[in-house]
Enzyme design. Sequence first.
Site, PDB file in Angstrom:
ATOM      1  N   PHE A   1       0.810  -1.216   0.000  1.00  0.00           N
ATOM      2  CA  PHE A   1       0.000   0.000   0.000  1.00  0.00           C
ATOM      3  C   PHE A   1       0.846   1.270   0.000  1.00  0.00           C
ATOM      4  O   PHE A   1       0.373   2.343  -0.385  1.00  0.00           O
ATOM      5  CB  PHE A   1      -0.960  -0.003   1.195  1.00  0.00           C
ATOM      6  CG  PHE A   1      -0.346   0.419   2.505  1.00  0.00           C
ATOM      7  CD1 PHE A   1      -0.480   1.722   2.958  1.00  0.00           C
ATOM      8  CD2 PHE A   1       0.343  -0.480   3.303  1.00  0.00           C
ATOM      9  CE1 PHE A   1       0.069   2.124   4.172  1.00  0.00           C
ATOM     10  CE2 PHE A   1       0.891  -0.099   4.505  1.00  0.00           C
ATOM     11  CZ  PHE A   1       0.754   1.211   4.945  1.00  0.00           C
ATOM     12  N   LYS A   2       2.100   1.149   0.419  1.00  0.00           N
ATOM     13  CA  LYS A   2       2.963   2.339   0.466  1.00  0.00           C
ATOM     14  C   LYS A   2       3.147   2.964  -0.921  1.00  0.00           C
ATOM     15  O   LYS A   2       3.427   4.159  -1.037  1.00  0.00           O
ATOM     16  CB  LYS A   2       4.324   1.979   1.041  1.00  0.00           C
ATOM     17  CG  LYS A   2       4.297   1.348   2.435  1.00  0.00           C
ATOM     18  CD  LYS A   2       3.864   2.317   3.495  1.00  0.00           C
ATOM     19  CE  LYS A   2       3.766   1.675   4.872  1.00  0.00           C
ATOM     20  NZ  LYS A   2       5.026   1.354   5.512  1.00  0.00           N
ATOM     21  N   ASP A   3       2.984   2.178  -1.982  1.00  0.00           N
ATOM     22  CA  ASP A   3       3.113   2.716  -3.343  1.00  0.00           C
ATOM     23  C   ASP A   3       2.081   3.805  -3.625  1.00  0.00           C
ATOM     24  O   ASP A   3       2.332   4.702  -4.433  1.00  0.00           O
ATOM     25  CB  ASP A   3       2.931   1.604  -4.387  1.00  0.00           C
ATOM     26  CG  ASP A   3       4.080   0.615  -4.413  1.00  0.00           C
ATOM     27  OD1 ASP A   3       5.233   1.043  -4.246  1.00  0.00           O
ATOM     28  OD2 ASP A   3       3.820  -0.589  -4.604  1.00  0.00           O
TER      29      ASP A   3
END
Length: 479
Positions: free
Chosen positions: A120-122
Amino acid sequence: MKYISTRAASGASAERKSFCEILLEGLAPDGGLYLPESYPRVDDAMLAKWRDVYNKQGYAALAFEVLSLYIDDIPAVDLKAICAKTYTEAVFGTREIVPLKKLQDGLLLEALSNGPTLAFKDMAMQLLGNLFEYELARRGEELNILGATSGDTGSAAEYAMRGKKGVRVFMTSPYGRMSPFQQAQMFSLMDENIHNIAVDGVFDDCQDMVKAVSNDLDFKRKYKIGTVNSINWARLMAQVVYYFAGYFQATQANTEKVSFTVPSGNFGNVCAGHVARMMGLPIDRLVVATNENDVLDEFFRTGVYRVRGSADTHETSSPSMDISKASNFERFVFDLLGRDGARVKALFGDALGKEGRFDLSADPAFMQAATRYGFVSGKSTHTDRLGTIKNTFEKFGVMIDTHTADAVKVAREYLKPGMTMIVLETALPIKFAATIVEALGREPDRPAKFLGIEDLPKRVTRMAADADAIKAYIAQHCA
């Protein structure tokens, strides 16, 4: 739109900065975190407009609408182009960017792991990379990014920044504590502007090193130190967008409410939900799911925030949540205490430093965490996540990673009739293959581009948990 520090004195004396100033700065000079002076409010008409924008024009157009409320020092045409460049089907694999998947009646999964590093950090890091490149080019400057990662932030940052002009990345991670896949994603990058440092310690030691360097204002200015950790407001701001996107997919009308369950270690992901709720998104509950490192669960149950030392931070099968000092928690406490910067400074700057804890259990404000702000919490263990992974796969044919499993387990404790619960997915299962095999007896699917990644050559420097050591390393590689 102006930004203030969570530790700023209230009133006219508080220093106010523009978005692009804080974009490149990271921590405030007083050690606090930046927040908007006030949250922009989204009324029913604007919410209806945004629903239409997302349905007809897609995620990038929605991102522009949301970010425009927070960024007024980048021309609208440029900001729109940055959003369009960031959130494409080519990068994230689907038109929706964050599609919803039904697990059972009233329980949905929001897919946030379709980006380049499968986490999810993307969602925020891809935007941050493009914002950095834009602003540095506009200023004719360079930036040295110093970060700490427990697993996913590092690879997301490095994939977003690799090859970017004017940017170097110095990423610290706890030696031996990430999964083999996570290590391979980071350490196999050979780009000259990427530096990986494996620190003898836990994630909190890495985070402490980053904060120590950020608080050395002379060093920070000399070497133009910035951050991509979730202490950087731009990252958290970008995450607000997918709460709106999830809501629009799950509902038909703005009269409906939903709840979100978020696996949380550093509190950034769920803090974005808090911001969305403060803006006016119809959120009922924000459910914080922790693993065995249950500092946040303990606070929301008791009012006591008690950080753990390195020896007491458990090494778990959901390693990205093996955190006992939740950096973004300061942002929420700032709101909880009526934006009293002096009191926040006393709690986070003094009490935590001296005693490693603070206690708000007797403070009337603590009750508002649940009643006014909608926060509740729960905890998941290794046994829980194995069972949840197995149950979810057998019942619904959906394979989830260990962190998402923690969230699904806790979400089920808060399901209620007539209220949709959206679980924010954290990563694809391949990033934590050993636990998936333990739960299911089979390897998770692996995207073709990551075949054999663990066998690639690696470039990483091992280092003691010492702020002076990382300063010397940065100075050497910026010479």
